[in-house]
Design an enzyme around this catalytic site. Structure first.
Site, PDB file in Angstrom:
ATOM      1  N   GLN A  48       0.833  -1.202   0.000  1.00 41.77           N
ATOM      2  CA  GLN A  48       0.000   0.000   0.000  1.00 41.77           C
ATOM      3  C   GLN A  48       0.872   1.259   0.000  1.00 41.77           C
ATOM      4  O   GLN A  48       0.565   2.249  -0.648  1.00 41.77           O
ATOM      5  CB  GLN A  48      -0.915  -0.006   1.228  1.00 41.77           C
ATOM      6  N   GLU A  49       1.987   1.194   0.709  1.00 42.86           N
ATOM      7  CA  GLU A  49       2.849   2.366   0.815  1.00 42.86           C
ATOM      8  C   GLU A  49       3.633   2.636  -0.460  1.00 42.86           C
ATOM      9  O   GLU A  49       3.742   3.773  -0.884  1.00 42.86           O
ATOM     10  CB  GLU A  49       3.831   2.205   1.992  1.00 42.86           C
TER      11      GLU A  49
END
Ligand code: GLU
Length: 475
Positions: free
Chosen positions: A305-306
């Site tokens: 996600q990052e």
């Protein structure tokens, strides 16, 4: 004689100067602080995990630096509130994504233009799309109260469009307008092009119908009273300088570009990336997760996600590395090279663990993990605000499924003006956590050798119905 006269004149001038009121620039310099009234929105000014941010905050910060003073930026909770602050001379100027309009121009001195925007008419895909101004008569339209768009609609009505009606919403961030159109409560919203671009990834079903009029100028407004001449001059010289040296263009790029924000990535894209990008880091992620007694699938999901598992990822807001750490967080976690995948993963895992430890003891798993992830994205202070709102709304602040409903409210002034830390991109934080849960479940599923297909997920497994009713359905 000639000399004596000159000396006398000089003495007289100095006396006069001594008696006169200091102008606004002198006042700023003697108080050592530039006071700017703004509004909280993703295009102007708000707090994120890197601290205060936003286009207006960055621009006003550069001016403060130039003047050698500190910047004190304050949020107003309505557009009218901004102008009332100027009337009271409670700020040196207003910097809030404000359009230059005829009515405002007649009342307030203003700076040179530092951005050109176009007002856009926005509608929900699949519904009637108006193509020009004549088509919006008889449609339900929403605009921000006291906005340039309300002024434009009034002018159209006076100009002969008698059936034109609209509703003015008392908010300072146009997300509320987009929400109303997205939910089908209003047919059209009128908002600035830069605001629509920044928020569009959160509302993929909303589209631009047409531009309402041509390009307009974004300016800073000054109080109508007081001696503002020299301040105005320094602002205009400053804007001109930033225009010439390219700073303004890079600020536009940084803050108004179509941010990917936190948008939903399909399961198929994720699964493809899992096979393509994860293998080189799988063992490392497992090792770091074991060190911190974490489920490695969760750490992998957060890292995806990052940064999409890219150890060299960087963002214009200064976060970087596989876990996209800010510089202060990295320092706190003992990371000296954020672009080193192992260090970044360790820093992120440790930070997440710290957050989890700081959460109240009566929040149990798995909610504890989801709430910690929200705080990882948005900061502890904003999460606490969301939990307070949850309680006010009759929900349970220990449960993720209730807190997720309160997070988007941090973007609405009627809620965030009664919180401790103010506006926050709560909808993004909610989406952030839901995405991670989604990736996490795919990773777990895939890791069971006999399961090679996608898990049989129902949307409500990761999107609670109540949130779908807010805006997440569109994500
Ligand atoms: N630029 C608008 C104004 O000056 C505010 C933002 C908007 O309504 O989209 O009133």
């Amino acid at each position: 004689m000639q000399r004596l006269l000159t000396t006398l004149t000089l003495a007289w001038l100095i006396m006069l100067g001594g008696c006169s009121q200091p102008d606004s620039l002198e006042r700023i310099q003697s108080r050592g602080e530039l006071v700017v009234i703004s509004r909280n929105s993703p295009t102007t000014y708000y707090l994120d995990k890197t601290g205060p941010t936003g286009f207006e905050y960055a621009l006003a910060g550069l001016l403060a630096q130039e003047l050698g003073v500190k910047l004190e930026m304050r949020p107003a909770f309505s557009l009218d509130g901004i102008f009332e602050t100027l009337q009271r001379e409670d700020a040196d100027f207003a910097a809030a994504g404000l359009t230059l309009t005829g009515q405002r121009q007649a009342l307030y001195p203003h700076s040179a233009s530092y951005y050109e925007l176009t007002p856009q008419v926005v509608y929900l895909a699949g519904t009637y799309r108006p193509r020009e101004t004549a088509d919006i008569e008889d449609m339900s339209i929403v605009v921000l109260a006291g906005s340039s768009h309300a002024e434009a609609l009034r002018a159209l009505k006076q100009g002969g469009m008698q059936n034109l009606t609209w509703r003015e919403i008392a908010e300072v961030d146009s997300m509320e307008l987009l929400d109303l159109v997205n939910a089908g409560t209003a047919q059209l919203a009128i908002i600035d092009s830069n605001e629509f671009t920044v928020q569009q990834s959160l509302f993929p079903r909303l589209k631009r119908a047409f531009d309402l009029g041509s390009e307009q100028d974004m300016v800073w407004y000054l109080p109508p009273t007081g001696d503002n001449q020299r301040l105005l001059q320094s602002i205009d010289t400053f804007i001109d300088q930033l225009q010439r040296d390219g700073t303004l263009a890079s600020l536009h790029e940084e803050y108004f570009a179509n941010t990917t924000g936190v948008s939903r990535i399909s399961s198929h894209t994720f699964t493809r990336n899992m096979h393509k990008l994860l293998p080189p880091y799988r063992e490392l992620i497992k090792r770091v997760a074991a060190e911190y007694q974490m489920d490695w699938h969760l750490l992998a999901a957060v890292a995806y996600q990052e940064s999409y598992w890219n150890p060299l990822a960087t963002s214009p807001t200064g976060v970087r590395g596989m876990m996209m750490l800010t510089l202060p967080t990295a320092r706190e976690m003992g990371v000296d090279d954020r672009l080193d995948a192992a260090q970044s993963l360790r820093g992120g895992a440790r930070y997440l663990k710290n957050i989890k430890r700081r959460l109240p003891g009566d929040i149990h798993e798995p909610d504890r993990t989801w709430l910690a992830l929200a705080a990882y994205n948005i900061g502890m202070g904003h999460l606490e605000d969301a939990r307070v709102i949850t309680e006010r709304q009759g929900g349970d602040p220990h449960l993720w499924r209730d807190v997720i409903k309160a997070l988007p409210l941090l973007q609405k002034s009627k809620h965030f003006q009664n919180t401790r830390y103010g506006y926050a991109r709560g909808l993004e934080a909610a989406t952030y956590v839901q995405n991670i849960r989604h990736y996490y479940s795919i990773l777990e599923w895939q890791d069971i050798p006999e399961n090679k297909a996608l898990p049989p997920m129902r949307a409500e497994d990761y999107l609670p119905a109540a949130v779908s009713n807010v805006s997440l359905l569109a994500l």
